[in-house]
Design a protein around this motif. Structure first.
Motif, mmCIF file in Angstrom:
data_model
loop_
_atom_site.group_PDB
_atom_site.id
_atom_site.type_symbol
_atom_site.label_atom_id
_atom_site.label_comp_id
_atom_site.label_asym_id
_atom_site.label_seq_id
_atom_site.Cartn_x
_atom_site.Cartn_y
_atom_site.Cartn_z
ATOM 1 N N LEU A 157 -9.270 -8.323 -40.636
ATOM 2 C CA LEU A 157 -9.024 -9.284 -39.562
ATOM 3 C C LEU A 157 -10.306 -9.546 -38.771
ATOM 4 O O LEU A 157 -10.633 -10.691 -38.454
ATOM 5 C CB LEU A 157 -7.941 -8.709 -38.650
ATOM 6 C CG LEU A 157 -7.224 -9.652 -37.716
ATOM 7 C CD1 LEU A 157 -6.678 -10.840 -38.476
ATOM 8 C CD2 LEU A 157 -6.087 -8.910 -37.034
ATOM 9 N N GLU A 158 -11.038 -8.472 -38.469
ATOM 10 C CA GLU A 158 -12.296 -8.632 -37.732
ATOM 11 C C GLU A 158 -13.278 -9.450 -38.534
ATOM 12 O O GLU A 158 -13.963 -10.328 -38.009
ATOM 13 C CB GLU A 158 -12.886 -7.255 -37.391
ATOM 14 C CG GLU A 158 -12.280 -6.710 -36.122
ATOM 15 C CD GLU A 158 -12.830 -5.354 -35.719
ATOM 16 O OE1 GLU A 158 -13.964 -5.014 -36.103
ATOM 17 O OE2 GLU A 158 -12.098 -4.633 -35.015
ATOM 18 N N ALA A 184 -6.147 -3.728 -42.779
ATOM 19 C CA ALA A 184 -5.815 -5.083 -42.326
ATOM 20 C C ALA A 184 -6.636 -5.442 -41.094
ATOM 21 O O ALA A 184 -7.140 -6.562 -40.967
ATOM 22 C CB ALA A 184 -4.325 -5.189 -42.027
ATOM 23 N N LEU A 185 -6.803 -4.471 -40.180
ATOM 24 C CA LEU A 185 -7.574 -4.735 -38.963
ATOM 25 C C LEU A 185 -9.051 -4.966 -39.280
ATOM 26 O O LEU A 185 -9.692 -5.831 -38.683
ATOM 27 C CB LEU A 185 -7.412 -3.572 -37.978
ATOM 28 C CG LEU A 185 -6.080 -3.538 -37.216
ATOM 29 C CD1 LEU A 185 -5.931 -2.236 -36.441
ATOM 30 C CD2 LEU A 185 -5.950 -4.720 -36.270
ATOM 31 N N GLU A 223 -12.208 -13.036 -38.408
ATOM 32 C CA GLU A 223 -12.552 -13.646 -37.116
ATOM 33 C C GLU A 223 -13.995 -14.128 -37.140
ATOM 34 O O GLU A 223 -14.316 -15.231 -36.703
ATOM 35 C CB GLU A 223 -12.403 -12.611 -35.982
ATOM 36 C CG GLU A 223 -10.986 -12.220 -35.661
ATOM 37 C CD GLU A 223 -10.223 -13.294 -34.899
ATOM 38 O OE1 GLU A 223 -10.881 -14.184 -34.327
ATOM 39 O OE2 GLU A 223 -8.987 -13.247 -34.898
#
Lengths: 443, 141
Positions: free
Chosen positions: A362-363, A358-359, A366
């Motif tokens: 997410l990056e 997920a991270l 972004e």
């Protein structure tokens, strides 16, 4: 099997694929794909905002029809508090209730009576140790909003059943006792102001509902009105007090609970604002928060026939007229009102089940979001540029869905094509150049 | 992953914006609800401290599956006595800030209550650096 039941549905025929609904959805649960709005089932909280804003009436609330009554020997109507305010002052509540008996019901049980009982239970609960502020669990759209967006606040919910559930239980018990009928032969039907309550019946928080069906208030209103215009109807003396009826409009619940310091908020986007403040650690000077998804409270529900501002005045007058204590008696045992099961979070906003993945997504999101135009136009079918970026990293959308990026790429491509067209192959040397220049002179 | 936001002193209209962005990030990452709650309180109080006391500063969050680190760095008057500032109800906020409902002296105590690790360094007339860590305790079973 379908994982989630939803009352809010799309009428494919009417949907033009405009982007009004996607921009108003408080949980970003709608996308436009292939020219039609699609509801993401996991995210939808059945608040009905999309029904309100759709200019083409393409969003609708699935409710039970009156024909469902036929499956039961003894049919009981549960009129919601907001129902009382739908009629002109010269129409007495006793004839409205009586008319319900002539459109197919055998009995009625007034939800305001249960609302008054629940108010007392909440008041007793607030006198014990409780998280501050405690939050009302009466509006199912707010409860589901919290499951999705404010899971950490679920422990603030008052662990009490809604007036509808309590009314359903008391109604069935009374019919069993007085008519000697087996419980399953008794059909209990809520007259609902909103789709969120329909879902609360079909997919209850506690696992089972005491109510068998939910019929749209607009439909019942039409039938009652027609019946009232005909020959005189039977009358039933209302048992409800003003305190119970008051629950139908914003602030009425607090008026009935009347314990400690109380705050009332209505309208889903205002509710979100207040919940955010609580999440930041604020409002701990408040004992109880009444929170309703619809502006004005239940009288502002998507299935309510009359103008909520007109109804508000009528409700105020009814509250005054009906006093502060009902004639009915209700169970004093607090356990009777308690929720059957705790309300669990619905963490559906995460980009992946695994935090690490997920991270990473997410990056990536972004980065994409920073490159998108940031106009939040919705033409891509996602509610905002940010949401599109999140959709892309989850594989639900493509970069080319952004019409501005697409246009930019086409422009570059077009420029390249023009440039290419000026580069003649060597074999077409002089003649080609002459013909071009000649053409220019002629023009 | 890391994110950073500029926070302006006295800008009460936008106080909480950076925290809201951090919260959204943690939800998208699928962090535990209890972790998110604690981080939101820590980040908001830290953000508010910059708004109330400092001239300007930055709020940043570093997120990993194990923990969230919140860092608030500001240019401002600094904290004279950190131990005193940690006491509930102690505040140096002027009356006009208190009238707005802020500056009740609960900021740092709230941060300490919700953070698993907390470090504050401050230099008078220069600024303050607050570092707080919240562990993401995975629910068992």
């Amino acid at each position: 099997m379908q994982k989630y039941f939803h009352s809010v549905k799309l009428d494919e025929q009417k949907c033009k694929g405009c982007t009004n609904c996607i921009k108003h959805c408080p949980t970003e649960a709608i996308r436009v794909r292939e020219g039609k709005a699609r509801i993401i089932e996991e995210r939808c909280i059945d608040c009905g905002e999309c029904i309100r804003v759709c200019p083409n009436q393409a969003k609708l609330a699935l409710t039970d029809g009156l024909e469902k009554l036929q499956g039961y020997d003894y049919k009981i109507a549960l009129p919601a508090p907001s129902f009382y305010g739908q009629f002109k002052p010269e129409v007495s509540p006793s004839s409205v209730l009586g008319a319900l008996l002539e459109i197919g019901f055998d009995d009625i049980f007034e939800v305001p009576v249960a609302a008054e009982a629940v108010s007392r239970a909440i008041s007793a609960h607030l006198q014990q140790e409780h998280p501050r502020p405690s939050i009302s669990s009466a509006c199912p759209a707010v409860v589901r909003l919290m499951q999705v967006r404010f899971p950490a606040l679920l422990e603030h919910l008052v662990p009490m059943e809604s007036p509808m559930e309590i009314a359903g239980r008391l109604a069935r018990e009374r019919a069993v006792r007085e008519k000697g009928l087996p419980p399953e032969k008794i059909g209990v039907f809520f007259i609902t102001p909103c789709p969120a309550k329909v879902t609360a019946v079909k997919q209850p928080f506690g696992g089972s509902s005491s109510v068998d069906g939910a019929i749209s208030m607009t439909e019942i209103y039409g039938r009652v009105l027609r019946r009232l215009e005909g020959r005189p109807v039977r009358t039933i003396d209302p048992q409800s007090s003003g305190l119970g009826i008051g629950w139908g409009s914003a602030g009425g619940e607090n008026e009935a609970v009347k314990t400690g310091s109380l705050l009332a908020v209505d309208g889903i986007h205002s509710v979100i604002g207040v919940l955010e403040e609580i999440e930041r650690g604020g409002l701990d000077d408040i004992d109880y928060l009444e929170a309703q998804a619809c502006t004005g409270g239940c009288i502002g529900g998507p299935l309510v026939p009359q103008n909520p501002f007109v109804v508000r005045v009528r409700m105020r007058n009814l509250v005054k007229k009906h006093g502060s204590r009902s004639k009915a008696e209700f169970p004093g045992n607090l356990d009777f009102y308690r929720l059957q099961a705790p309300i669990r979070p619905r963490p559906v906003l995460k980009l992946a089940d695994d935090v690490e993945l997920a991270l990473t997504r997410l990056e990536e999101a972004e980065k994409i979001a920073a490159e998108l135009p940031g106009l939040d136009c919705g033409s891509c079918g996602s509610p905002s540029c940010r949401a599109l970026a999140e959709d892309i990293v989850q594989g639900y959308a493509q970069r080319s869905y952004c019409i501005f990026e697409l246009r930019q790429r086409l422009q570059i491509l077009a420029a390249e094509m023009v440039e290419l067209s000026h580069k003649p192959p060597p074999a077409m040397g002089r003649e080609w150049k002459q013909s071009r220049e000649g053409g220019g002179h002629n023009g | 992953m890391q994110m950073q936001f500029a926070v302006a002193g006295m800008d009460f209209g936008r106080a909480g914006d950076a925290t809201a962005r951090i919260k959204k990030t943690l939800q998208l990452a699928g962090m535990e609800a209890s972790t998110i709650r604690k981080v939101v309180i820590v980040a908001y109080e830290a953000e508010l401290n910059i708004v109330i006391h400092a001239y300007r500063g930055t709020l940043s969050a570093t997120v990993s599956p194990e923990q969230v680190k919140i860092e608030a760095v500001d240019e401002g008057p600094g904290i004279n006595d950190i131990a005193l500032a940690m006491q509930e109800g102690y505040s140096t906020a002027p009356p006009h800030i208190r009238e707005m409902g802020f500056g009740a002296g609960m900021g740092l105590p709230n941060i300490r209550k919700n953070a698993d690790k907390l470090n504050i360094q401050s230099e008078i007339n220069h600024g303050t650096r607050l570092t707080a860590v919240v562990y993401n305790h995975q629910k068992l079973g």
